[in-house]
Design a protein around this motif. Structure first.
Motif, PDB file in Angstrom:
ATOM      1  N   ARG A 231     -50.881 -36.347  20.004  1.00 20.98           N
ATOM      2  CA  ARG A 231     -49.793 -35.455  19.599  1.00 20.98           C
ATOM      3  C   ARG A 231     -50.343 -34.139  19.041  1.00 20.98           C
ATOM      4  O   ARG A 231     -49.808 -33.058  19.331  1.00 20.98           O
ATOM      5  CB  ARG A 231     -48.919 -36.143  18.552  1.00 20.98           C
ATOM      6  CG  ARG A 231     -47.626 -35.392  18.233  1.00 20.98           C
ATOM      7  CD  ARG A 231     -46.800 -36.145  17.217  1.00 20.98           C
ATOM      8  NE  ARG A 231     -47.376 -36.058  15.894  1.00 20.98           N
ATOM      9  CZ  ARG A 231     -47.209 -35.004  15.084  1.00 20.98           C
ATOM     10  NH1 ARG A 231     -46.500 -33.947  15.491  1.00 20.98           N
ATOM     11  NH2 ARG A 231     -47.747 -34.989  13.885  1.00 20.98           N
ATOM     12  N   ARG A 232     -51.428 -34.228  18.291  1.00 17.99           N
ATOM     13  CA  ARG A 232     -52.034 -33.008  17.744  1.00 17.99           C
ATOM     14  C   ARG A 232     -52.631 -32.141  18.851  1.00 17.99           C
ATOM     15  O   ARG A 232     -52.526 -30.913  18.812  1.00 17.99           O
ATOM     16  CB  ARG A 232     -53.121 -33.384  16.733  1.00 17.99           C
ATOM     17  CG  ARG A 232     -52.570 -34.043  15.469  1.00 17.99           C
ATOM     18  CD  ARG A 232     -51.771 -33.082  14.642  1.00 17.99           C
ATOM     19  NE  ARG A 232     -51.302 -33.698  13.404  1.00 17.99           N
ATOM     20  CZ  ARG A 232     -50.694 -33.037  12.427  1.00 17.99           C
ATOM     21  NH1 ARG A 232     -50.457 -31.743  12.550  1.00 17.99           N
ATOM     22  NH2 ARG A 232     -50.294 -33.669  11.349  1.00 17.99           N
ATOM     23  N   MET A 233     -53.237 -32.771  19.828  1.00 20.14           N
ATOM     24  CA  MET A 233     -53.799 -32.014  20.947  1.00 20.14           C
ATOM     25  C   MET A 233     -52.691 -31.301  21.727  1.00 20.14           C
ATOM     26  O   MET A 233     -52.844 -30.143  22.150  1.00 20.14           O
ATOM     27  CB  MET A 233     -54.583 -32.945  21.869  1.00 20.14           C
ATOM     28  CG  MET A 233     -55.805 -33.568  21.229  1.00 20.14           C
ATOM     29  SD  MET A 233     -57.039 -32.319  20.738  1.00 20.14           S
ATOM     30  CE  MET A 233     -58.321 -33.370  20.053  1.00 20.14           C
ATOM     31  N   GLU A 234     -51.590 -31.978  21.916  1.00 20.90           N
ATOM     32  CA  GLU A 234     -50.455 -31.360  22.602  1.00 20.90           C
ATOM     33  C   GLU A 234     -49.902 -30.185  21.800  1.00 20.90           C
ATOM     34  O   GLU A 234     -49.454 -29.188  22.371  1.00 20.90           O
ATOM     35  CB  GLU A 234     -49.363 -32.411  22.841  1.00 20.90           C
ATOM     36  CG  GLU A 234     -49.757 -33.475  23.857  1.00 20.90           C
ATOM     37  CD  GLU A 234     -48.758 -34.607  23.938  1.00 20.90           C
ATOM     38  OE1 GLU A 234     -47.885 -34.696  23.022  1.00 20.90           O
ATOM     39  OE2 GLU A 234     -48.829 -35.412  24.888  1.00 20.90           O
ATOM     40  N   THR A 235     -49.947 -30.295  20.477  1.00 21.93           N
ATOM     41  CA  THR A 235     -49.503 -29.203  19.609  1.00 21.93           C
ATOM     42  C   THR A 235     -50.383 -27.969  19.793  1.00 21.93           C
ATOM     43  O   THR A 235     -49.882 -26.834  19.849  1.00 21.93           O
ATOM     44  CB  THR A 235     -49.537 -29.647  18.133  1.00 21.93           C
ATOM     45  OG1 THR A 235     -48.662 -30.750  17.946  1.00 21.93           O
ATOM     46  CG2 THR A 235     -49.124 -28.504  17.212  1.00 21.93           C
ATOM     47  N   VAL A 236     -51.694 -28.179  19.899  1.00 21.79           N
ATOM     48  CA  VAL A 236     -52.609 -27.048  20.118  1.00 21.79           C
ATOM     49  C   VAL A 236     -52.275 -26.348  21.426  1.00 21.79           C
ATOM     50  O   VAL A 236     -52.175 -25.109  21.487  1.00 21.79           O
ATOM     51  CB  VAL A 236     -54.075 -27.522  20.136  1.00 21.79           C
ATOM     52  CG1 VAL A 236     -55.006 -26.348  20.409  1.00 21.79           C
ATOM     53  CG2 VAL A 236     -54.447 -28.179  18.815  1.00 21.79           C
ATOM     54  N   VAL A 237     -52.092 -27.112  22.484  1.00 19.27           N
ATOM     55  CA  VAL A 237     -51.810 -26.532  23.802  1.00 19.27           C
ATOM     56  C   VAL A 237     -50.475 -25.794  23.794  1.00 19.27           C
ATOM     57  O   VAL A 237     -50.340 -24.712  24.388  1.00 19.27           O
ATOM     58  CB  VAL A 237     -51.817 -27.647  24.876  1.00 19.27           C
ATOM     59  CG1 VAL A 237     -51.406 -27.073  26.228  1.00 19.27           C
ATOM     60  CG2 VAL A 237     -53.204 -28.289  24.970  1.00 19.27           C
ATOM     61  N   ARG A 238     -49.500 -26.362  23.094  1.00 16.83           N
ATOM     62  CA  ARG A 238     -48.162 -25.763  23.095  1.00 16.83           C
ATOM     63  C   ARG A 238     -48.058 -24.537  22.185  1.00 16.83           C
ATOM     64  O   ARG A 238     -47.505 -23.501  22.586  1.00 16.83           O
ATOM     65  CB  ARG A 238     -47.138 -26.811  22.643  1.00 16.83           C
ATOM     66  CG  ARG A 238     -45.687 -26.298  22.638  1.00 16.83           C
ATOM     67  CD  ARG A 238     -44.721 -27.317  22.063  1.00 16.83           C
ATOM     68  NE  ARG A 238     -44.949 -27.533  20.635  1.00 16.83           N
ATOM     69  CZ  ARG A 238     -45.411 -28.669  20.129  1.00 16.83           C
ATOM     70  NH1 ARG A 238     -45.722 -29.678  20.922  1.00 16.83           N
ATOM     71  NH2 ARG A 238     -45.577 -28.785  18.815  1.00 16.83           N
ATOM     72  N   ASP A 239     -48.604 -24.646  20.971  1.00 18.75           N
ATOM     73  CA  ASP A 239     -48.408 -23.589  19.980  1.00 18.75           C
ATOM     74  C   ASP A 239     -49.476 -22.497  20.010  1.00 18.75           C
ATOM     75  O   ASP A 239     -49.229 -21.389  19.542  1.00 18.75           O
ATOM     76  CB  ASP A 239     -48.377 -24.197  18.572  1.00 18.75           C
ATOM     77  CG  ASP A 239     -47.164 -25.089  18.358  1.00 18.75           C
ATOM     78  OD1 ASP A 239     -46.245 -25.060  19.214  1.00 18.75           O
ATOM     79  OD2 ASP A 239     -47.130 -25.825  17.355  1.00 18.75           O
ATOM     80  N   TYR A 240     -50.657 -22.816  20.551  1.00 20.94           N
ATOM     81  CA  TYR A 240     -51.738 -21.827  20.594  1.00 20.94           C
ATOM     82  C   TYR A 240     -52.343 -21.792  22.001  1.00 20.94           C
ATOM     83  O   TYR A 240     -53.531 -22.062  22.193  1.00 20.94           O
ATOM     84  CB  TYR A 240     -52.813 -22.184  19.566  1.00 20.94           C
ATOM     85  CG  TYR A 240     -52.270 -22.429  18.175  1.00 20.94           C
ATOM     86  CD1 TYR A 240     -51.980 -21.375  17.314  1.00 20.94           C
ATOM     87  CD2 TYR A 240     -52.045 -23.725  17.719  1.00 20.94           C
ATOM     88  CE1 TYR A 240     -51.488 -21.595  16.039  1.00 20.94           C
ATOM     89  CE2 TYR A 240     -51.552 -23.965  16.445  1.00 20.94           C
ATOM     90  CZ  TYR A 240     -51.266 -22.900  15.603  1.00 20.94           C
ATOM     91  OH  TYR A 240     -50.777 -23.131  14.350  1.00 20.94           O
ATOM     92  N   PRO A 241     -51.553 -21.460  22.996  1.00 19.58           N
ATOM     93  CA  PRO A 241     -52.005 -21.596  24.390  1.00 19.58           C
ATOM     94  C   PRO A 241     -53.146 -20.668  24.772  1.00 19.58           C
ATOM     95  O   PRO A 241     -53.894 -20.967  25.704  1.00 19.58           O
ATOM     96  CB  PRO A 241     -50.741 -21.270  25.200  1.00 19.58           C
ATOM     97  CG  PRO A 241     -49.917 -20.410  24.281  1.00 19.58           C
ATOM     98  CD  PRO A 241     -50.170 -20.921  22.899  1.00 19.58           C
ATOM     99  N   ASN A 242     -53.296 -19.544  24.064  1.00 21.51           N
ATOM    100  CA  ASN A 242     -54.339 -18.578  24.432  1.00 21.51           C
ATOM    101  C   ASN A 242     -55.630 -18.750  23.643  1.00 21.51           C
ATOM    102  O   ASN A 242     -56.543 -17.932  23.776  1.00 21.51           O
ATOM    103  CB  ASN A 242     -53.810 -17.150  24.215  1.00 21.51           C
ATOM    104  CG  ASN A 242     -52.614 -16.844  25.099  1.00 21.51           C
ATOM    105  OD1 ASN A 242     -52.531 -17.337  26.225  1.00 21.51           O
ATOM    106  ND2 ASN A 242     -51.675 -16.064  24.586  1.00 21.51           N
ATOM    107  N   SER A 243     -55.727 -19.802  22.857  1.00 24.13           N
ATOM    108  CA  SER A 243     -56.914 -20.010  22.032  1.00 24.13           C
ATOM    109  C   SER A 243     -57.942 -20.865  22.769  1.00 24.13           C
ATOM    110  O   SER A 243     -57.616 -21.598  23.704  1.00 24.13           O
ATOM    111  CB  SER A 243     -56.521 -20.702  20.717  1.00 24.13           C
ATOM    112  OG  SER A 243     -56.028 -22.007  20.979  1.00 24.13           O
ATOM    113  N   SER A 244     -59.186 -20.745  22.328  1.00 25.82           N
ATOM    114  CA  SER A 244     -60.239 -21.591  22.905  1.00 25.82           C
ATOM    115  C   SER A 244     -60.007 -23.052  22.556  1.00 25.82           C
ATOM    116  O   SER A 244     -60.378 -23.950  23.315  1.00 25.82           O
ATOM    117  CB  SER A 244     -61.607 -21.137  22.396  1.00 25.82           C
ATOM    118  OG  SER A 244     -61.665 -21.212  20.978  1.00 25.82           O
ATOM    119  N   ALA A 245     -59.386 -23.294  21.391  1.00 24.33           N
ATOM    120  CA  ALA A 245     -59.087 -24.670  21.000  1.00 24.33           C
ATOM    121  C   ALA A 245     -58.103 -25.315  21.972  1.00 24.33           C
ATOM    122  O   ALA A 245     -58.172 -26.522  22.220  1.00 24.33           O
ATOM    123  CB  ALA A 245     -58.510 -24.693  19.581  1.00 24.33           C
TER     124      ALA A 245
END
Length: 255
Positions: A231-245
């Motif tokens: 769920r946390r990984m999906e949050t990174v992809v959704r909320d910070y799509p342009n980041s290296s993370a």
């Protein structure tokens, strides 16, 4: 006369029997000695073969131990390179933030642009207090403890002191993040989870938020909380799509 004749007949016969018995005894003793020598020879050969096999096994164990040590060294080297890259990137972003803060107030769009590049989802960011010279010096000293001295226990102690001394500043968020990183290296996973959670929930618009949410997912995965980690990984992809993370989180989800 008859007795003399009997003695003449019996004595040679007795000596003959004694000679046969002596010969048999000598032959048996020789055979026993030969068998014993053969057994000793076989035992000696088996011992030599066993010793040779043990030497071979010991050599193989030493070779495998050498390979393990080489792999461990390589893993440690890659980990150190990863931490060094994070520190370098962190330092560059900090320098850029300070330059933006020094620009005239007529160009507010520059700060929002940097925040958008780092976060991807935030359109308006919180204004974080910029560090003075002394605060920056203390932060750099902590970085040296982590990066060069590898003195993680002392770094943890100084990170807590830094957070208490300089609350709610730009570098304070960085300090929380690096607290999580050091705890993750030790590894003290519950403490790492707490530190990354503070950055992820209290400072979601900070430049370290994408990395903190991703590392929170990594920590949860190591703790065995697979569903929450996803769920946390999906949050990174959704909320910070342009980041290296987000790229790292996407690889995690793909695996």
């Amino acid at each position: 006369m008859r007795k003399l004749l009997m003695a003449a007949v019996v004595l040679p016969f007795a000596f003959g029997q004694a000679g046969v018995a002596l010969a048999q005894s000598t032959t048996q003793a020789f055979q026993n000695s030969s068998s014993e020598a053969q057994r000793k020879a076989n035992s000696s050969q088996a011992t030599a073969e066993l010793f040779y096999m043990i030497q071979q096994l010991q050599g193989e164990v030493r070779r495998l131990q050498g390979q393990v040590e080489e792999q461990k060294y390589e893993i440690d080297r890659l980990k150190e390179q990863g931490r060094d890259r994070y520190i370098d990137l962190d330092q560059r972003i900090l320098d850029l933030s300070e330059k933006i803060a020094e620009q005239p107030a007529s160009s507010p769009g520059a700060g929002a642009g940097v925040a958008g590049a780092a976060g991807g989802a935030a359109t308006a960011t919180k204004e974080y207090r910029q560090p003075d010279a002394e605060e920056r010096k203390q932060y750099e000293a902590i970085q040296d403890l982590i990066r060069n001295q590898k003195n993680y226990d002392e770094a943890i102690s100084q990170l807590y002191e830094f957070i208490d001394q300089y609350p709610e500043g730009d570098l304070t968020v960085n300090a929380y993040y690096w607290l999580g990183e050091v705890y993750l290296v030790k590894p003290q996973l519950e403490q790492a989870k707490q530190a990354f959670t503070i950055v992820a929930t209290r400072y979601p618009d900070h430049r370290k938020a994408p990395d903190a949410v991703y590392k929170l997912g990594v920590t949860l995965d190591r703790l065995g909380e697979k569903q929450e980690a996803r769920r946390r990984m999906e949050t990174v992809v959704r909320d910070y799509p342009n980041s290296s993370a987000a790229n790292l989180a996407q690889k995690y989800l793909g695996s």
